[in-house]
Design a protein around this motif. Structure first.
Motif, PDB file in Angstrom:
ATOM      1  N   LEU A 147       0.174  -1.137  -0.161  1.00  0.00           N
ATOM      2  CA  LEU A 147      -0.620  -0.298   0.095  1.00  0.00           C
ATOM      3  C   LEU A 147       0.861   0.757  -0.276  1.00  0.00           C
ATOM      4  N   GLU A 171     -14.477  -1.014   5.271  1.00  0.00           N
ATOM      5  CA  GLU A 171     -13.077  -1.827   4.488  1.00  0.00           C
ATOM      6  C   GLU A 171     -12.948  -3.485   5.039  1.00  0.00           C
ATOM      7  N   SER A 222     -10.736  -0.850  -0.183  1.00  0.00           N
ATOM      8  CA  SER A 222     -10.440  -0.292  -1.234  1.00  0.00           C
ATOM      9  C   SER A 222      -9.072  -0.167  -1.527  1.00  0.00           C
ATOM     10  N   ARG A 223      -8.076   0.593  -1.218  1.00  0.00           N
ATOM     11  CA  ARG A 223      -6.485   0.851  -1.451  1.00  0.00           C
ATOM     12  C   ARG A 223      -5.919  -0.721  -1.931  1.00  0.00           C
ATOM     13  N   LEU A 253      -7.402  -0.987  -5.850  1.00  0.00           N
ATOM     14  CA  LEU A 253      -6.018   0.165  -6.201  1.00  0.00           C
ATOM     15  C   LEU A 253      -4.335  -0.482  -6.672  1.00  0.00           C
ATOM     16  N   ASN A 267      -2.718  -1.143  -9.890  1.00  0.00           N
ATOM     17  CA  ASN A 267      -1.965  -0.583 -10.042  1.00  0.00           C
ATOM     18  C   ASN A 267      -0.390  -1.257 -10.281  1.00  0.00           C
ATOM     19  N   TYR A 275     -14.025   6.037  -7.843  1.00  0.00           N
ATOM     20  CA  TYR A 275     -14.229   7.046  -7.128  1.00  0.00           C
ATOM     21  C   TYR A 275     -12.276   6.940  -6.103  1.00  0.00           C
ATOM     22  N   TYR A 276     -12.289   5.080  -5.739  1.00  0.00           N
ATOM     23  CA  TYR A 276     -10.970   4.808  -5.150  1.00  0.00           C
ATOM     24  C   TYR A 276      -9.885   5.584  -5.932  1.00  0.00           C
ATOM     25  N   SER A 277     -10.156   5.607  -6.910  1.00  0.00           N
ATOM     26  CA  SER A 277      -8.464   6.034  -7.560  1.00  0.00           C
ATOM     27  C   SER A 277      -8.559   7.619  -7.492  1.00  0.00           C
ATOM     28  N   ARG A 315      -8.840   8.662  -5.088  1.00  0.00           N
ATOM     29  CA  ARG A 315      -8.861   8.848  -3.685  1.00  0.00           C
ATOM     30  C   ARG A 315      -9.128  10.303  -2.874  1.00  0.00           C
ATOM     31  N   GLY A 346     -11.502  11.000  -0.536  1.00  0.00           N
ATOM     32  CA  GLY A 346     -11.110  10.699   0.822  1.00  0.00           C
ATOM     33  C   GLY A 346     -12.562  11.718   1.603  1.00  0.00           C
TER      34      GLY A 346
END
Length: 210
Positions: free
Chosen positions: A28, A102, A107-108, A111, A115, A166-168, A170, A172
């Protein structure tokens, strides 16, 4: 980066899960290139020997991270799509639990895996297979509630593309703000307006009042 030191019950070898947890955090924070045995051993206060007690090599550790991602993110998403629901809106709220909790969907990690796959020809097919499985579960969920196959496919694509975007980005966003946006999203993604009871039940699952 903060990595938990093993407690005494772990012994000098630690545990496989401890190594995977530490590798997950490195992934991460710094991408797959950062996941190396020596930095992990140093951060955990363990030896390289203890690592090789659990894993034959770095590739086996990376495989354990990918397997965790598949089981947690894809597995839980499919389960939420299959959960009992009295209406299409309630069904989509079940899926949306993944976007809030979570513990259901990381989601982290999603991503980070995406990547990583951009430069890994062996991982990319697994990402594509995971997406295909997720989309199939979403389509089946919508079709069970009366959506046509064509509309179910379009709406499933829209939901997954929206979430990845959305999570790309970030953003917050606070959980309370995101919850407030969920009922309109349900309407957009289903064509139906959720009832106040359905909204209240969704909010309650996440510790909020409507």
């Amino acid at each position: 980066m903060t990595i938990q030191k093993p407690d005494k019950s772990s012994g000098w070898r630690g545990s496989a899960d401890l190594w995977v947890d530490a590798a997950y955090q490195l992934l991460l924070d710094g991408g797959v290139e950062a996941v190396k045995v020596m930095p992990l051993a140093k951060a955990l206060g363990l030896s390289r020997t203890s690592f090789y007690w659990h894993f034959p090599d770095r590739e086996a550790l990376l495989e354990a991270i990918v397997a965790r991602w598949e089981a947690k993110n894809t597995g839980n998403l499919v389960a939420r799509c299959a959960a009992p629901a009295g209406s299409v809106c309630a069904a989509v709220f079940n899926l949306f639990d993944c976007w809030i909790d979570e513990n259901l969907f990381d989601s982290r990690l999603d991503l980070a895996i995406r990547n990583w796959a951009q430069n890994d020809d062996t991982l990319m097919p697994r990402v594509k297979a995971a997406d295909a499985t997720r989309l199939a579960a979403m389509r089946a969920m919508l079709e069970r509630h009366g959506q046509s196959p064509a509309m179910a496919a379009t709406r499933a694509n829209t939901m997954i593309f929206t979430q990845v975007g959305y999570y790309s980005m970030r953003l917050g966003e606070a959980v309370a703000d995101r919850l407030d946006r969920m009922p309109p999203y349900v309407e957009v993604f289903t064509g139906d307006v959720p009832t106040e009871a359905e909204i209240a039940e969704f909010f309650a699952r996440h510790g909020q009042k409507r």
